[in-house]
Scaffold this motif. Structure first.
Motif, PDB file in Angstrom:
ATOM      1  N   ILE A   1       0.838  -1.204   0.000  1.00  0.00           N
ATOM      2  CA  ILE A   1       0.000   0.000   0.000  1.00  0.00           C
ATOM      3  C   ILE A   1       0.874   1.255   0.000  1.00  0.00           C
ATOM      4  O   ILE A   1       0.605   2.208  -0.745  1.00  0.00           O
ATOM      5  CB  ILE A   1      -0.986  -0.022   1.182  1.00  0.00           C
ATOM      6  CG1 ILE A   1      -2.020  -1.139   0.970  1.00  0.00           C
ATOM      7  CG2 ILE A   1      -1.668   1.329   1.349  1.00  0.00           C
ATOM      8  CD1 ILE A   1      -2.912  -1.425   2.158  1.00  0.00           C
ATOM      9  N   ILE A   2       1.937   1.264   0.792  1.00  0.00           N
ATOM     10  CA  ILE A   2       2.849   2.415   0.826  1.00  0.00           C
ATOM     11  C   ILE A   2       3.492   2.620  -0.545  1.00  0.00           C
ATOM     12  O   ILE A   2       3.670   3.749  -1.001  1.00  0.00           O
ATOM     13  CB  ILE A   2       3.906   2.242   1.937  1.00  0.00           C
ATOM     14  CG1 ILE A   2       3.230   2.385   3.308  1.00  0.00           C
ATOM     15  CG2 ILE A   2       5.041   3.252   1.782  1.00  0.00           C
ATOM     16  CD1 ILE A   2       4.104   2.007   4.488  1.00  0.00           C
ATOM     17  N   ALA A   3       3.815   1.515  -1.229  1.00  0.00           N
ATOM     18  CA  ALA A   3       4.427   1.595  -2.557  1.00  0.00           C
ATOM     19  C   ALA A   3       3.502   2.261  -3.582  1.00  0.00           C
ATOM     20  O   ALA A   3       3.980   2.770  -4.607  1.00  0.00           O
ATOM     21  CB  ALA A   3       4.832   0.206  -3.040  1.00  0.00           C
ATOM     22  N   LEU A   4       2.199   2.291  -3.304  1.00  0.00           N
ATOM     23  CA  LEU A   4       1.255   2.961  -4.203  1.00  0.00           C
ATOM     24  C   LEU A   4       1.451   4.476  -4.194  1.00  0.00           C
ATOM     25  O   LEU A   4       0.996   5.173  -5.097  1.00  0.00           O
ATOM     26  CB  LEU A   4      -0.191   2.643  -3.810  1.00  0.00           C
ATOM     27  CG  LEU A   4      -0.662   1.210  -3.994  1.00  0.00           C
ATOM     28  CD1 LEU A   4      -2.056   1.028  -3.395  1.00  0.00           C
ATOM     29  CD2 LEU A   4      -0.652   0.814  -5.457  1.00  0.00           C
ATOM     30  N   LYS A   5       2.090   4.994  -3.139  1.00  0.00           N
ATOM     31  CA  LYS A   5       2.339   6.438  -2.981  1.00  0.00           C
ATOM     32  C   LYS A   5       1.057   7.258  -3.103  1.00  0.00           C
ATOM     33  O   LYS A   5       1.012   8.272  -3.782  1.00  0.00           O
ATOM     34  CB  LYS A   5       3.391   6.911  -3.971  1.00  0.00           C
ATOM     35  CG  LYS A   5       4.732   6.245  -3.740  1.00  0.00           C
ATOM     36  CD  LYS A   5       5.774   6.743  -4.700  1.00  0.00           C
ATOM     37  CE  LYS A   5       7.081   6.022  -4.403  1.00  0.00           C
ATOM     38  NZ  LYS A   5       8.108   6.306  -5.358  1.00  0.00           N
ATOM     39  N   GLY A   6       0.005   6.755  -2.455  1.00  0.00           N
ATOM     40  CA  GLY A   6      -1.253   7.494  -2.423  1.00  0.00           C
ATOM     41  C   GLY A   6      -2.169   7.242  -3.605  1.00  0.00           C
ATOM     42  O   GLY A   6      -3.294   7.716  -3.630  1.00  0.00           O
TER      43      GLY A   6
ATOM     44  N   THR B   1      -3.591  -9.624  -5.991  1.00  0.00           N
ATOM     45  CA  THR B   1      -4.580 -10.018  -4.981  1.00  0.00           C
ATOM     46  C   THR B   1      -6.004  -9.668  -5.380  1.00  0.00           C
ATOM     47  O   THR B   1      -6.939 -10.236  -4.837  1.00  0.00           O
ATOM     48  CB  THR B   1      -4.296  -9.336  -3.628  1.00  0.00           C
ATOM     49  OG1 THR B   1      -4.464  -7.920  -3.789  1.00  0.00           O
ATOM     50  CG2 THR B   1      -2.912  -9.678  -3.111  1.00  0.00           C
ATOM     51  N   GLY B   2      -6.158  -8.719  -6.295  1.00  0.00           N
ATOM     52  CA  GLY B   2      -7.504  -8.259  -6.631  1.00  0.00           C
ATOM     53  C   GLY B   2      -8.096  -7.369  -5.549  1.00  0.00           C
ATOM     54  O   GLY B   2      -9.266  -7.007  -5.599  1.00  0.00           O
ATOM     55  N   ILE B   3      -7.280  -6.998  -4.581  1.00  0.00           N
ATOM     56  CA  ILE B   3      -7.748  -6.152  -3.474  1.00  0.00           C
ATOM     57  C   ILE B   3      -7.710  -4.690  -3.909  1.00  0.00           C
ATOM     58  O   ILE B   3      -6.723  -4.220  -4.475  1.00  0.00           O
ATOM     59  CB  ILE B   3      -6.877  -6.371  -2.217  1.00  0.00           C
ATOM     60  CG1 ILE B   3      -7.071  -7.802  -1.699  1.00  0.00           C
ATOM     61  CG2 ILE B   3      -7.179  -5.339  -1.145  1.00  0.00           C
ATOM     62  CD1 ILE B   3      -6.118  -8.199  -0.582  1.00  0.00           C
ATOM     63  N   ASP B   4      -8.798  -3.968  -3.640  1.00  0.00           N
ATOM     64  CA  ASP B   4      -8.896  -2.548  -3.975  1.00  0.00           C
ATOM     65  C   ASP B   4      -8.366  -1.685  -2.844  1.00  0.00           C
ATOM     66  O   ASP B   4      -8.603  -1.975  -1.663  1.00  0.00           O
ATOM     67  CB  ASP B   4     -10.351  -2.151  -4.217  1.00  0.00           C
ATOM     68  CG  ASP B   4     -10.957  -2.764  -5.465  1.00  0.00           C
ATOM     69  OD1 ASP B   4     -10.297  -3.586  -6.110  1.00  0.00           O
ATOM     70  OD2 ASP B   4     -12.101  -2.410  -5.788  1.00  0.00           O
ATOM     71  N   VAL B   5      -7.682  -0.617  -3.205  1.00  0.00           N
ATOM     72  CA  VAL B   5      -7.247   0.397  -2.249  1.00  0.00           C
ATOM     73  C   VAL B   5      -7.610   1.741  -2.862  1.00  0.00           C
ATOM     74  O   VAL B   5      -7.208   2.046  -3.994  1.00  0.00           O
ATOM     75  CB  VAL B   5      -5.723   0.331  -1.980  1.00  0.00           C
ATOM     76  CG1 VAL B   5      -5.296   1.430  -1.013  1.00  0.00           C
ATOM     77  CG2 VAL B   5      -5.324  -1.048  -1.441  1.00  0.00           C
ATOM     78  N   ALA B   6      -8.380   2.528  -2.139  1.00  0.00           N
ATOM     79  CA  ALA B   6      -8.800   3.839  -2.641  1.00  0.00           C
ATOM     80  C   ALA B   6      -7.638   4.827  -2.596  1.00  0.00           C
ATOM     81  O   ALA B   6      -6.731   4.707  -1.760  1.00  0.00           O
ATOM     82  CB  ALA B   6      -9.962   4.368  -1.808  1.00  0.00           C
ATOM     83  N   LYS B   7      -7.672   5.815  -3.468  1.00  0.00           N
ATOM     84  CA  LYS B   7      -6.660   6.858  -3.509  1.00  0.00           C
ATOM     85  C   LYS B   7      -6.516   7.491  -2.125  1.00  0.00           C
ATOM     86  O   LYS B   7      -7.508   7.858  -1.495  1.00  0.00           O
ATOM     87  CB  LYS B   7      -7.060   7.918  -4.531  1.00  0.00           C
ATOM     88  CG  LYS B   7      -6.094   9.068  -4.629  1.00  0.00           C
ATOM     89  CD  LYS B   7      -6.587  10.104  -5.606  1.00  0.00           C
ATOM     90  CE  LYS B   7      -5.637  11.282  -5.641  1.00  0.00           C
ATOM     91  NZ  LYS B   7      -6.133  12.355  -6.503  1.00  0.00           N
ATOM     92  N   GLY B   8      -5.281   7.575  -1.644  1.00  0.00           N
ATOM     93  CA  GLY B   8      -5.011   8.222  -0.363  1.00  0.00           C
ATOM     94  C   GLY B   8      -5.289   7.361   0.859  1.00  0.00           C
ATOM     95  O   GLY B   8      -5.070   7.785   1.984  1.00  0.00           O
ATOM     96  N   SER B   9      -5.753   6.139   0.663  1.00  0.00           N
ATOM     97  CA  SER B   9      -6.087   5.266   1.791  1.00  0.00           C
ATOM     98  C   SER B   9      -4.890   4.391   2.164  1.00  0.00           C
ATOM     99  O   SER B   9      -4.044   4.085   1.330  1.00  0.00           O
ATOM    100  CB  SER B   9      -7.272   4.373   1.433  1.00  0.00           C
ATOM    101  OG  SER B   9      -7.563   3.506   2.498  1.00  0.00           O
ATOM    102  N   TYR B  10      -4.847   3.998   3.430  1.00  0.00           N
ATOM    103  CA  TYR B  10      -3.791   3.095   3.881  1.00  0.00           C
ATOM    104  C   TYR B  10      -4.359   1.763   4.341  1.00  0.00           C
ATOM    105  O   TYR B  10      -3.669   0.975   4.978  1.00  0.00           O
ATOM    106  CB  TYR B  10      -2.955   3.760   4.987  1.00  0.00           C
ATOM    107  CG  TYR B  10      -2.136   4.893   4.416  1.00  0.00           C
ATOM    108  CD1 TYR B  10      -0.968   4.639   3.719  1.00  0.00           C
ATOM    109  CD2 TYR B  10      -2.582   6.202   4.499  1.00  0.00           C
ATOM    110  CE1 TYR B  10      -0.242   5.658   3.135  1.00  0.00           C
ATOM    111  CE2 TYR B  10      -1.863   7.239   3.928  1.00  0.00           C
ATOM    112  CZ  TYR B  10      -0.687   6.957   3.252  1.00  0.00           C
ATOM    113  OH  TYR B  10       0.019   7.975   2.668  1.00  0.00           O
ATOM    114  N   THR B  11      -5.613   1.508   4.002  1.00  0.00           N
ATOM    115  CA  THR B  11      -6.221   0.208   4.277  1.00  0.00           C
ATOM    116  C   THR B  11      -6.983  -0.237   3.029  1.00  0.00           C
ATOM    117  O   THR B  11      -7.516   0.590   2.291  1.00  0.00           O
ATOM    118  CB  THR B  11      -7.206   0.253   5.474  1.00  0.00           C
ATOM    119  OG1 THR B  11      -8.228   1.204   5.210  1.00  0.00           O
ATOM    120  CG2 THR B  11      -6.486   0.605   6.768  1.00  0.00           C
ATOM    121  N   PRO B  12      -7.042  -1.532   2.793  1.00  0.00           N
ATOM    122  CA  PRO B  12      -7.795  -2.032   1.643  1.00  0.00           C
ATOM    123  C   PRO B  12      -9.292  -1.750   1.801  1.00  0.00           C
ATOM    124  O   PRO B  12      -9.826  -1.777   2.910  1.00  0.00           O
ATOM    125  CB  PRO B  12      -7.527  -3.540   1.670  1.00  0.00           C
ATOM    126  CG  PRO B  12      -6.294  -3.706   2.486  1.00  0.00           C
ATOM    127  CD  PRO B  12      -6.330  -2.598   3.494  1.00  0.00           C
TER     128      PRO B  12
END
Length: 175
Positions: free
Chosen positions: A95-100, A129-140
């Motif tokens: 998630i951190i690697a997404l950089k927001g 994983t197919g797991i979604d992470v919203a922009k700016g979020s740090y949890t799936p």
């Protein structure tokens, strides 16, 4: 839980002043007709009716995004979902690697090897994983995280399967 302004849901403005009767919506117009016909008892709480108002809609949103109905016990304590090949550390790094930025497919490095359905996944392999992470979020999206007795626990809410991140506008969509 995202603010309403960040979702692409089409909320029905006519839902307020309607009733939910055991999962069936009785519209404002239908409710008025029932009251005219002196059948108000259909809309009574003892018959399973609840008036739809802003607080009920907010409760529904909160339940949809955050409630896991205790399944974190099964996922974390029994399956060990974040203590096996997928770890809390690995998910956090991804998630951190997404950089927001948001994603509809979080790519996570495996902490251990695993054989799933006859297929071998090797330690260090990065998997979809197919797991979604919203922009700016740090949890799936749809995976509420909590801490209990000093342990991280993860559950699955309705949003995990019934919402997704819109990669074009970076908001969630209810499917």
């Amino acid at each position: 839980m995202p603010p309403k302004s960040k979702t692409l849901t089409s909320e029905n403005k006519n839902s307020e002043d309607s009733y939910d009767v055991w999962g069936n919506v009785v519209s404002k117009k239908e409710a008025a007709k029932l009251k005219e016909q002196h059948k108000e008892s259909v809309l009574a709480a003892e018959n399973g009716a609840v008036k739809i108002d802003e607080s009920l809609l907010q409760l529904g949103r909160k339940t949809f995004y955050k409630e896991n109905f205790g399944n974190e016990v099964f996922l974390t304590d029994i399956l060990g979902v974040i203590e096996g090949p997928l770890t809390a550390t690995g998910m956090t790094k991804a998630i951190i690697a997404l950089k927001g930025k948001g994603t509809t497919n979080l790519k996570v490095e495996l902490a251990d090897s695993a054989i799933i359905g006859g297929r071998t996944f090797k330690k260090g392999e990065v998997i979809d994983t197919g797991i979604d992470v919203a922009k700016g979020s740090y949890t799936p999206l749809g995976m509420p995280v909590s801490v209990s007795a000093g342990r991280i626990r993860v559950g699955i809410s309705c949003a995990a399967c019934h919402a997704t991140v819109d990669t074009q506008s970076k908001t969630e969509k209810i499917q």
